[in-house]
Design a protein around this motif. Structure first.
Motif, PDB file in Angstrom:
ATOM      1  N   VAL A   1       0.974  -1.296  -0.309  1.00 34.80           N
ATOM      2  CA  VAL A   1       0.444   0.198  -0.181  1.00 34.80           C
ATOM      3  C   VAL A   1       0.780   1.098  -0.019  1.00 34.80           C
ATOM      4  O   VAL A   1       1.366   1.289   1.122  1.00 34.80           O
ATOM      5  N   THR A   2       0.747   2.639  -1.022  1.00 32.98           N
ATOM      6  CA  THR A   2       1.572   3.190  -1.455  1.00 32.98           C
ATOM      7  C   THR A   2       0.415   4.173  -0.847  1.00 32.98           C
ATOM      8  O   THR A   2      -0.907   4.308  -1.339  1.00 32.98           O
TER       9      THR A   2
ATOM     10  N   PRO B   1       4.414   7.590   5.752  1.00 29.91           N
ATOM     11  CA  PRO B   1       4.811   6.714   6.227  1.00 29.91           C
ATOM     12  C   PRO B   1       3.890   5.412   6.837  1.00 29.91           C
ATOM     13  O   PRO B   1       2.760   5.717   7.387  1.00 29.91           O
ATOM     14  N   CYS B   2       4.217   4.648   7.108  1.00 31.00           N
ATOM     15  CA  CYS B   2       3.987   3.059   7.611  1.00 31.00           C
ATOM     16  C   CYS B   2       3.749   3.643   9.104  1.00 31.00           C
ATOM     17  O   CYS B   2       4.865   3.423   9.200  1.00 31.00           O
ATOM     18  N   VAL B   3       2.435   3.775   9.853  1.00 25.65           N
ATOM     19  CA  VAL B   3       2.395   3.904  11.691  1.00 25.65           C
ATOM     20  C   VAL B   3       1.505   3.087  11.888  1.00 25.65           C
ATOM     21  O   VAL B   3       0.442   3.062  11.391  1.00 25.65           O
TER      22      VAL B   3
ATOM     23  N   ILE C   1      -1.172   1.311   9.563  1.00 20.68           N
ATOM     24  CA  ILE C   1      -1.573   2.646   8.846  1.00 20.68           C
ATOM     25  C   ILE C   1      -0.529   3.208   7.983  1.00 20.68           C
ATOM     26  O   ILE C   1       0.340   3.454   8.831  1.00 20.68           O
ATOM     27  N   GLY C   2      -0.900   3.491   6.613  1.00 18.24           N
ATOM     28  CA  GLY C   2      -0.224   4.597   5.910  1.00 18.24           C
ATOM     29  C   GLY C   2       0.206   3.616   4.529  1.00 18.24           C
ATOM     30  O   GLY C   2      -0.461   3.005   4.189  1.00 18.24           O
ATOM     31  N   SER C   3       1.775   4.043   3.826  1.00 20.15           N
ATOM     32  CA  SER C   3       2.550   3.324   3.362  1.00 20.15           C
ATOM     33  C   SER C   3       2.963   2.033   4.071  1.00 20.15           C
ATOM     34  O   SER C   3       4.035   2.236   4.062  1.00 20.15           O
ATOM     35  N   CYS C   4       2.557   0.654   3.050  1.00 22.83           N
ATOM     36  CA  CYS C   4       2.912  -0.486   5.086  1.00 22.83           C
ATOM     37  C   CYS C   4       2.980  -1.562   3.592  1.00 22.83           C
ATOM     38  O   CYS C   4       2.005  -1.198   2.324  1.00 22.83           O
ATOM     39  N   HIS C   5       3.318  -2.319   4.188  1.00 25.15           N
ATOM     40  CA  HIS C   5       3.771  -4.008   2.982  1.00 25.15           C
ATOM     41  C   HIS C   5       3.011  -4.923   4.074  1.00 25.15           C
ATOM     42  O   HIS C   5       3.350  -5.199   5.626  1.00 25.15           O
ATOM     43  N   TYR C   6       2.282  -5.832   4.010  1.00 22.51           N
ATOM     44  CA  TYR C   6       1.782  -6.849   4.775  1.00 22.51           C
ATOM     45  C   TYR C   6       2.082  -8.005   4.046  1.00 22.51           C
ATOM     46  O   TYR C   6       1.710  -8.399   2.677  1.00 22.51           O
TER      47      TYR C   6
ATOM     48  N   HIS D   1      -5.929  16.056  12.890  1.00 22.76           N
ATOM     49  CA  HIS D   1      -6.032  16.487  12.682  1.00 22.76           C
ATOM     50  C   HIS D   1      -5.614  16.620  11.149  1.00 22.76           C
ATOM     51  O   HIS D   1      -6.572  17.155  10.056  1.00 22.76           O
ATOM     52  N   TRP D   2      -4.056  17.084  10.648  1.00 26.74           N
ATOM     53  CA  TRP D   2      -3.736  17.286   9.201  1.00 26.74           C
ATOM     54  C   TRP D   2      -3.485  16.185   8.778  1.00 26.74           C
ATOM     55  O   TRP D   2      -4.486  16.777   7.011  1.00 26.74           O
ATOM     56  N   LEU D   3      -3.391  15.246   9.445  1.00 28.34           N
ATOM     57  CA  LEU D   3      -3.238  14.056   8.861  1.00 28.34           C
ATOM     58  C   LEU D   3      -5.116  13.919   8.032  1.00 28.34           C
ATOM     59  O   LEU D   3      -5.103  12.765   6.506  1.00 28.34           O
TER      60      LEU D   3
END
Length: 183
Positions: A81-82, A95-97, A100-105, A153-155
């Motif tokens: 996921v990007t 980034p993946c945090v 959640i975010g740009s992650c690889h599963y 909030h900004w995200l």
């Protein structure tokens, strides 16, 4: 684990459900989406509607979708996921945090806590909740989805674009590109 799995499943199913059968971005309720993989990908979306739009986080959205799966899908199912957010600097990758975010599963199937019994909501909608996922057409009609607060909030506000690529044993199952506004 359940909270992270639920977040991952909601994000991935939502993004998987926004694939299309052409390379051109399609617009539905302000959401732009396309299938970015070859026509041979077994996961295709034939319909999507999300209201109200733009998406409001936190908030309740109504989802309608039809997804066709051309063959049985079993473990392992990798997801890359990007997600990028538009800023005054251009498109910045999130980034993946906490998954959640740009992650690889490595395997979405292994993340499911529902190996023995599907929750009532899955049964009611006649949707699979664990692997294997059988070939067929899966649809959701005007289903309310409660989107929880996901970060600062900004995200939760702005223009986003991204891509989700699903593979199994190095074979692409589906690739979905999207662009959406959050408010």
């Amino acid at each position: 684990m359940f909270t992270n799995f639920k977040s991952i499943v909601c994000v991935v199913l939502f993004l998987v459900s926004i694939g299309a059968q052409s390379k051109k971005l399609k617009i539905s309720s302000g959401l732009k989406w396309s299938n970015c993989g070859p026509p041979t990908d077994p996961i295709k979306l034939t319909y999507l509607d999300v209201t109200p739009f733009p998406l409001t986080i936190p908030g309740i959205e109504t989802l309608s979708a039809i997804v066709n799966i051309a063959r049985n899908i079993s473990s392992p199912v990798e997801a890359s996921v990007t997600i990028k957010k538009h800023s005054f600097l251009g498109w910045i990758e999130i980034p993946c945090v906490d998954n959640i975010g740009s992650c690889h599963y490595d395997d979405l199937c292994a993340l499911s806590p529902y190996n023995d019994q599907c929750p009532t909501v899955f049964k009611k909608l006649q949707l699979p909740c664990a692997c294997p996922v059988n070939e067929g057409m899966y649809s959701v009609k005007k289903y309310p989805v409660n989107i929880a607060k996901i970060g600062p909030h900004w995200l939760e506000h702005g223009m986003y674009k991204g891509q989700v690529t699903l593979t199994s044993n190095s074979v692409e199952l589906g690739c979905i590109a999207f662009q959406a506004a959050l408010k």
